[in-house]
Design an enzyme around this catalytic site. Structure first.
Site, PDB file in Angstrom:
ATOM      1  N   LYS A 120      49.709  12.647  53.144  1.00 25.08           N
ATOM      2  CA  LYS A 120      49.067  13.689  53.937  1.00 25.08           C
ATOM      3  C   LYS A 120      47.554  13.730  53.660  1.00 25.08           C
ATOM      4  O   LYS A 120      47.063  13.006  52.807  1.00 25.08           O
ATOM      5  CB  LYS A 120      49.737  15.040  53.656  1.00 25.08           C
ATOM      6  CG  LYS A 120      51.249  15.039  53.982  1.00 25.08           C
ATOM      7  CD  LYS A 120      51.541  14.969  55.468  1.00 25.08           C
ATOM      8  CE  LYS A 120      52.913  14.468  55.842  1.00 25.08           C
ATOM      9  NZ  LYS A 120      54.064  15.203  55.396  1.00 25.08           N
TER      10      LYS A 120
HETATM   11  C1  LIG Z   1      55.583  15.531  55.671  1.00 24.51           C
HETATM   12  C2  LIG Z   1      56.164  16.450  56.660  1.00 24.51           C
HETATM   13  C3  LIG Z   1      57.066  17.465  56.298  1.00 24.51           C
HETATM   14  C4  LIG Z   1      57.613  17.589  54.914  1.00 24.51           C
HETATM   15  O1  LIG Z   1      56.631  17.704  53.955  1.00 24.51           O
HETATM   16  P1  LIG Z   1      57.050  17.568  52.404  1.00 24.51           P
HETATM   17  O2  LIG Z   1      55.900  18.152  51.668  1.00 24.51           O
HETATM   18  O3  LIG Z   1      57.207  16.097  52.154  1.00 24.51           O
HETATM   19  O4  LIG Z   1      58.303  18.313  52.207  1.00 24.51           O
HETATM   20  C5  LIG Z   1      57.506  18.333  57.264  1.00 24.51           C
HETATM   21  N1  LIG Z   1      57.105  18.225  58.544  1.00 24.51           N
HETATM   22  C6  LIG Z   1      56.249  17.262  58.942  1.00 24.51           C
HETATM   23  C7  LIG Z   1      55.812  17.216  60.367  1.00 24.51           C
HETATM   24  C8  LIG Z   1      55.772  16.345  58.007  1.00 24.51           C
HETATM   25  O5  LIG Z   1      54.949  15.361  58.412  1.00 24.51           O
END
Ligand SMILES: *Cc1c(COP(=O)(O)O)cnc(C)c1O
Length: 387
Positions: free
Chosen positions: A184
């Site tokens: 992210k």
């Molecule tokens: C990465 C992601 C999640 C989950 O995030 P985590 O921190 O890995 O639990 C949920 N929704 C979307 C759209 C994502 O890209």
């Protein structure tokens, strides 16, 4: 051709992050403590959110938000098929029924008119996902939600730093859930944050995140705390550790620079690929916004090529260019196909995108040479497999 493999994403960590983690390890305080508190405060200030709750992941944030809102059996929650599994899985694990509304072709964000068609008396909430870091059109979404008394829960996993009409995602009259997974825009290793103006909701999520203990219970082993505690309700183990926050504290000040570098790369891609009719490029929505450019996701027009999307990805891999897949549409996965049984004809835009989308490398540590290599490889594959 490049001689080393370029991944589609990689975090950019500096000496400050490393030193801060080492400091946590040497201090002996590893789990939730002063660094989580500092990260919470600094994140809250950056976003301009009234309340923020740090968690172990965005998935945990989605789970606790649904539970705290008492969304469960008999309730329906409308979301997009173009999202990560956990958005939909958490609706199911809360006991509610996910309802998928189709997306817009240009932005791949949820289509407000399709959401409207899916509202029933059982609908409780809408979960828009700010796909790739581009904000959904929030004004019409909020208008629709108000008309039907629905809560908006923003899956803002892609959208740390995203703005809509001059306001940061995380400041709306809703709940926003951010992710700090290493792919992210900023990372804490694993981690997430829930932002909301609703103090009672933030309190409830705080309670649920750590065994149902009152908010500051982590202090009980510190000099200022007392070892006793009281359990208010059965809770989860979804707290963020100081080791994680140590990374986040030093990622946050770099976020705006990261987004700027991501934007430059995306613009270079848009410029370079603009003349290839075999690609459908990501488009900017017409409203005022800041796109966080978490992902760069063109569609490959397989009807104009002699290979399919997976073949296209394999050709790029042979040229040492990594790709991601965001996303194979929710209704194409065994789990949700079995549970929901949605035909492609019900979600034509998402179904079309699902078979053609790929994520090209996009991360702030990419060099100009890396960007050049991606452009050269994509152009070469398109040219070689044109039909
Ligand atoms: C990465 C992601 C999640 C989950 O995030 P985590 O921190 O890995 O639990 C949920 N929704 C979307 C759209 C994502 O890209």
């Amino acid at each position: 051709m490049r001689t080393t493999f370029l991944p589609f994403s990689a975090p950019l960590l500096g000496e400050e992050e490393i030193a801060e983690v080492v400091d946590s390890l040497r201090s002996g305080w590893l789990t939730t403590g002063p660094k989580v508190k500092r990260f919470e405060e600094e994140f809250k200030a950056y976003i301009g959110a009234p309340h923020a709750v740090p968690l172990s992941s965005a998935t945990a944030g989605l789970h606790l938000t649904l539970l705290a809102l008492k969304i469960g059996a008999g309730d329906e929650v409308i979301t997009t098929p173009m999202t990560f599994a956990s958005t939909v899985s958490m609706i199911m694990l809360a006991g509610a029924t996910p309802v998928l509304a189709d997306i817009e072709p240009g932005t791949l964000n949820i289509d407000v008119e399709q959401v409207r068609k899916k509202i029933t008396p059982a609908t409780r909430a809408i979960i828009p996902v700010h796909f790739a870091g581009q904000p959904c059109d929030m004004d019409p979404l909020f208008k629709l939600a108000r008309e039907h008394g629905l809560t908006i829960i923003e899956d803002a996993a892609h959208a740390v730093g995203t703005e809509y009409n001059g306001r940061k995602v995380g400041t709306f009259d809703s709940v926003s859930i951010f992710s700090f997974h290493p792919n992210k825009n900023i990372t804490t290793g694993e981690g997430g944050m829930v932002c909301t103006p609703d103090e009672a909701l933030a309190e409830e999520i705080s309670l649920l995140k750590f065994h149902g203990m009152s908010r500051e219970a982590w202090k009980r082993f510190s000099a200022s705390g007392t070892p006793g505690y009281d359990i208010m309700l059965p809770g989860f183990k979804y707290n963020m550790m100081d080791i994680q926050a140590a990374i986040g504290i030093h990622q946050l000040p770099r976020l705006d620079g990261f987004i700027e570098r991501r934007r430059q790369i995306a613009e270079q891609y848009n410029h370079a690929f603009g003349s290839l009719p075999e690609l459908v490029l990501p488009r900017y929505a017409p409203y005022q916004q800041r796109h966080a450019w978490h992902l760069y996701t063109p569609l490959v027009k397989t009807e104009r090529l002699s290979i399919d999307r997976d073949g296209f990805m394999a050709e790029l891999k042979q040229r040492n260019i990594g790709t991601g897949l965001h996303y194979r549409a929710i209704h194409h996965h065994t789990c949700y196909r079995t549970a929901l049984g949605i035909a492609d004809s019900e979600l034509p835009v998402a179904s079309y995108a699902s078979d053609r989308i790929l994520s090209l490398p996009l991360f702030p540590a990419m060099t100009d040479q890396d960007v050049h290599d991606v452009i050269a490889a994509v152009t070469e594959v398109v040219t070689a497999f044109r039909s």
